[in-house]
Design a protein around this motif. Structure first.
Motif, PDB file in Angstrom:
ATOM      1  N   SER A 153       0.851  -1.191   0.000  1.00 55.59           N
ATOM      2  CA  SER A 153       0.000   0.000   0.000  1.00 55.59           C
ATOM      3  C   SER A 153       0.885   1.239   0.000  1.00 55.59           C
ATOM      4  O   SER A 153       2.074   1.158   0.306  1.00 55.59           O
ATOM      5  N   LEU A 154       0.274   2.365  -0.300  1.00 58.60           N
ATOM      6  CA  LEU A 154       1.007   3.617  -0.431  1.00 58.60           C
ATOM      7  C   LEU A 154       0.407   4.699   0.444  1.00 58.60           C
ATOM      8  O   LEU A 154      -0.817   4.845   0.483  1.00 58.60           O
ATOM      9  N   GLU A 155       1.273   5.455   1.107  1.00 57.69           N
ATOM     10  CA  GLU A 155       0.804   6.670   1.774  1.00 57.69           C
ATOM     11  C   GLU A 155       1.802   7.772   1.422  1.00 57.69           C
ATOM     12  O   GLU A 155       2.792   7.990   2.115  1.00 57.69           O
ATOM     13  N   VAL A 156       1.558   8.379   0.281  1.00 56.82           N
ATOM     14  CA  VAL A 156       2.468   9.402  -0.254  1.00 56.82           C
ATOM     15  C   VAL A 156       1.603  10.547  -0.780  1.00 56.82           C
ATOM     16  O   VAL A 156       0.390  10.553  -0.593  1.00 56.82           O
ATOM     17  N   ALA A 157       2.226  11.514  -1.457  1.00 60.74           N
ATOM     18  CA  ALA A 157       1.469  12.649  -1.988  1.00 60.74           C
ATOM     19  C   ALA A 157       0.370  12.169  -2.942  1.00 60.74           C
ATOM     20  O   ALA A 157       0.574  11.201  -3.679  1.00 60.74           O
ATOM     21  N   LEU A 167       1.121   3.256 -10.822  1.00 58.08           N
ATOM     22  CA  LEU A 167       1.506   2.687  -9.523  1.00 58.08           C
ATOM     23  C   LEU A 167       0.795   1.360  -9.273  1.00 58.08           C
ATOM     24  O   LEU A 167       1.386   0.420  -8.725  1.00 58.08           O
ATOM     25  N   PHE A 168      -0.448   1.261  -9.688  1.00 59.72           N
ATOM     26  CA  PHE A 168      -1.171  -0.003  -9.557  1.00 59.72           C
ATOM     27  C   PHE A 168      -0.476  -1.074 -10.399  1.00 59.72           C
ATOM     28  O   PHE A 168      -0.276  -2.207  -9.957  1.00 59.72           O
ATOM     29  N   GLY A 169      -0.056  -0.670 -11.599  1.00 59.93           N
ATOM     30  CA  GLY A 169       0.659  -1.608 -12.479  1.00 59.93           C
ATOM     31  C   GLY A 169       1.978  -2.058 -11.872  1.00 59.93           C
ATOM     32  O   GLY A 169       2.465  -3.157 -12.155  1.00 59.93           O
ATOM     33  N   ALA A 170       2.567  -1.208 -11.021  1.00 57.95           N
ATOM     34  CA  ALA A 170       3.858  -1.554 -10.402  1.00 57.95           C
ATOM     35  C   ALA A 170       3.682  -2.454  -9.184  1.00 57.95           C
ATOM     36  O   ALA A 170       4.662  -2.912  -8.604  1.00 57.95           O
ATOM     37  N   GLY A 171       2.430  -2.679  -8.760  1.00 60.06           N
ATOM     38  CA  GLY A 171       2.225  -3.635  -7.668  1.00 60.06           C
ATOM     39  C   GLY A 171       1.500  -3.112  -6.440  1.00 60.06           C
ATOM     40  O   GLY A 171       1.181  -3.871  -5.543  1.00 60.06           O
ATOM     41  N   TYR A 172       1.249  -1.796  -6.370  1.00 60.08           N
ATOM     42  CA  TYR A 172       0.531  -1.274  -5.197  1.00 60.08           C
ATOM     43  C   TYR A 172      -0.965  -1.548  -5.367  1.00 60.08           C
ATOM     44  O   TYR A 172      -1.521  -1.353  -6.438  1.00 60.08           O
ATOM     45  N   GLU A 173      -1.601  -1.937  -4.260  1.00 62.73           N
ATOM     46  CA  GLU A 173      -3.048  -2.202  -4.323  1.00 62.73           C
ATOM     47  C   GLU A 173      -3.844  -1.351  -3.347  1.00 62.73           C
ATOM     48  O   GLU A 173      -5.053  -1.207  -3.491  1.00 62.73           O
ATOM     49  N   GLY A 174      -3.151  -0.835  -2.330  1.00 68.64           N
ATOM     50  CA  GLY A 174      -3.851  -0.039  -1.323  1.00 68.64           C
ATOM     51  C   GLY A 174      -3.364   1.398  -1.326  1.00 68.64           C
ATOM     52  O   GLY A 174      -2.213   1.681  -1.681  1.00 68.64           O
ATOM     53  N   LEU A 175      -4.238   2.296  -0.964  1.00 68.99           N
ATOM     54  CA  LEU A 175      -3.920   3.719  -0.949  1.00 68.99           C
ATOM     55  C   LEU A 175      -4.478   4.321   0.337  1.00 68.99           C
ATOM     56  O   LEU A 175      -5.661   4.144   0.636  1.00 68.99           O
ATOM     57  N   ILE A 176      -3.623   4.987   1.087  1.00 67.17           N
ATOM     58  CA  ILE A 176      -4.077   5.646   2.315  1.00 67.17           C
ATOM     59  C   ILE A 176      -3.896   7.142   2.131  1.00 67.17           C
ATOM     60  O   ILE A 176      -2.816   7.586   1.741  1.00 67.17           O
TER      61      ILE A 176
END
Ligand code: SF4
Length: 370
Positions: A153-157, A167-176
């Motif tokens: 998951s990602l918690e960035v700008a 980013l989803f294509g790179a493997g992230y599935e969650g977003l905070i």
């Protein structure tokens, strides 16, 4: 308030003040609950129902999550930031903080250290610095980490929808993404400069990520900035909106609380532990299917208790300084973290506490077959 909500702050306050014990009992008894039920369950009239709410929340939680607690760790890859959030020591004007962006090799070292603890879900966190944390860089980080963790998951700008697709294509599935406050005036006051001062762009973050394919959309406000019941009413409205607009994704709630520390930011609207528990129980009862995480800002006793009734997810062994797991030497041990951790137990100690309460620790939820 959440801008698409058709009720103003005064309407919400009037409703909260008028809630009676009968209304709370009616909301608890309903098989399917809505936004007004959430208001009833967070109102002052709900305090005497706390024992009943614990039982109701626990039963909802068991129905959807069984006796399991999923665990994750945050990996801070950098703390340079161009924003000016008044409550954060990573803000651009704060000179005392040692700034560091980890190299790809250092990120690998940190990830290895986390992986050794059994953690299989990783939250990649960075300050908002578009000079460093570009979509291309975050995607490269994601491709490296995806080989090591089953869930990222990602918690960035906040990014554009096209950025989220990459980013989803790179493997992230969650977003905070925490809105911090849904009050537009207070938001302006707390975020006077930098890209984060754009309230609407931040508010629509989960929507863009959901449209780009993200499966987990994390929402929160920062407890302590504005009156919590008003913010909770907005958070619930935001969640109902996302559940409609991004129905293939799951909404996740977090309740990050600013805890007062000496010399730190003084929260104008402090939230105590009883109110925090009431709010978490109410959200579990009204949104039984949604995910809920409990912050490392909370004390071990509270965390261990709330994963029995409301939260289904918790971090373990968190470090909130870039390099905090393995890269930093003793020499740098005094670096400033983004916030003060109240639970400094090792991952093994957290797992043991979960098991001692009759629950199972879940490291991996599912395999990505892409
Ligand atoms: S809260 Fe986030 S965006 Fe704001 S100053 Fe801290 S790191 Fe930067």
């Amino acid at each position: 308030m959440f801008p698409l909500l058709k009720y103003a702050e005064d309407d919400v306050n009037r409703h909260l003040a008028a809630v009676t014990a009968d209304r709370v009992a009616e909301s608890l008894a309903k098989p399917r609950k809505g936004w007004f039920d959430l208001l009833n369950l967070i109102s002052p009239a709900a305090y005497p129902f706390l024992p009943e709410m614990r039982r109701a929340a626990q039963s909802m939680r068991r129905r959807y999550y069984g006796k399991t607690v999923s665990v994750y760790a945050p990996l801070y890859i950098g703390n340079t930031c161009v924003n000016s959030c008044r409550y954060c020591d990573f803000r651009v004007q704060h000179g005392g903080t040692v700034r560091r962006n980890l190299t790809l090799d250092e990120i690998g070292v940190e990830a290895e250290a986390i992986r050794k603890t059994g953690i299989d879900s990783l939250l990649v966190v960075a300050g908002e610095d578009p000079r460093v944390n570009t979509v291309a860089h975050l995607a490269e980080v994601g491709r490296i980490l995806k080989g090591m963790f089953s869930n990222l998951s990602l918690e960035v700008a906040p990014q554009t929808e096209a950025g989220y697709r990459e980013l989803f294509g790179a493997g992230y599935e969650g977003l905070i993404c925490f809105q911090e406050t849904y009050d537009q005036m207070l938001y302006r006051e707390m975020h006077p400069a930098g890209p984060k001062s754009d309230y609407s762009f931040r508010l629509e973050t989960q929507l863009r990520a959901g449209r780009a394919g993200f499966r987990l959309l994390g929402c929160a406000f920062l407890l302590g900035l504005g009156p919590w019941r008003r913010e909770a009413a907005s958070l619930a409205a935001h969640a109902f909106y996302l559940m409609r607009e991004c129905y293939t994704a799951k909404v996740q709630f977090a309740f990050p609380r600013i805890c007062r520390v000496e010399g730190g930011f003084v929260p104008p609207c402090e939230v105590d532990e009883r109110d925090l528990e009431l709010m978490m129980l109410a959200f579990r009862i009204v949104f039984p299917q949604c995910c809920m995480t409990v912050s490392t800002r909370e004390a071990p006793a509270f965390r261990d208790r709330i994963v029995l009734t409301a939260a289904d997810n918790m971090s373990a062994g968190s470090r909130v300084t870039p390099g905090g797991y393995a890269v930093l030497s003793q020499h740098h041990a005094a670096d400033v973290a983004q916030f003060t951790l109240s639970d400094d137990r090792s991952p093994a100690e957290v797992y043991a506490a979960v098991r001692a309460n009759g629950q199972e620790v879940v490291f991996k939820n599912w395999d990505n077959r892409i």
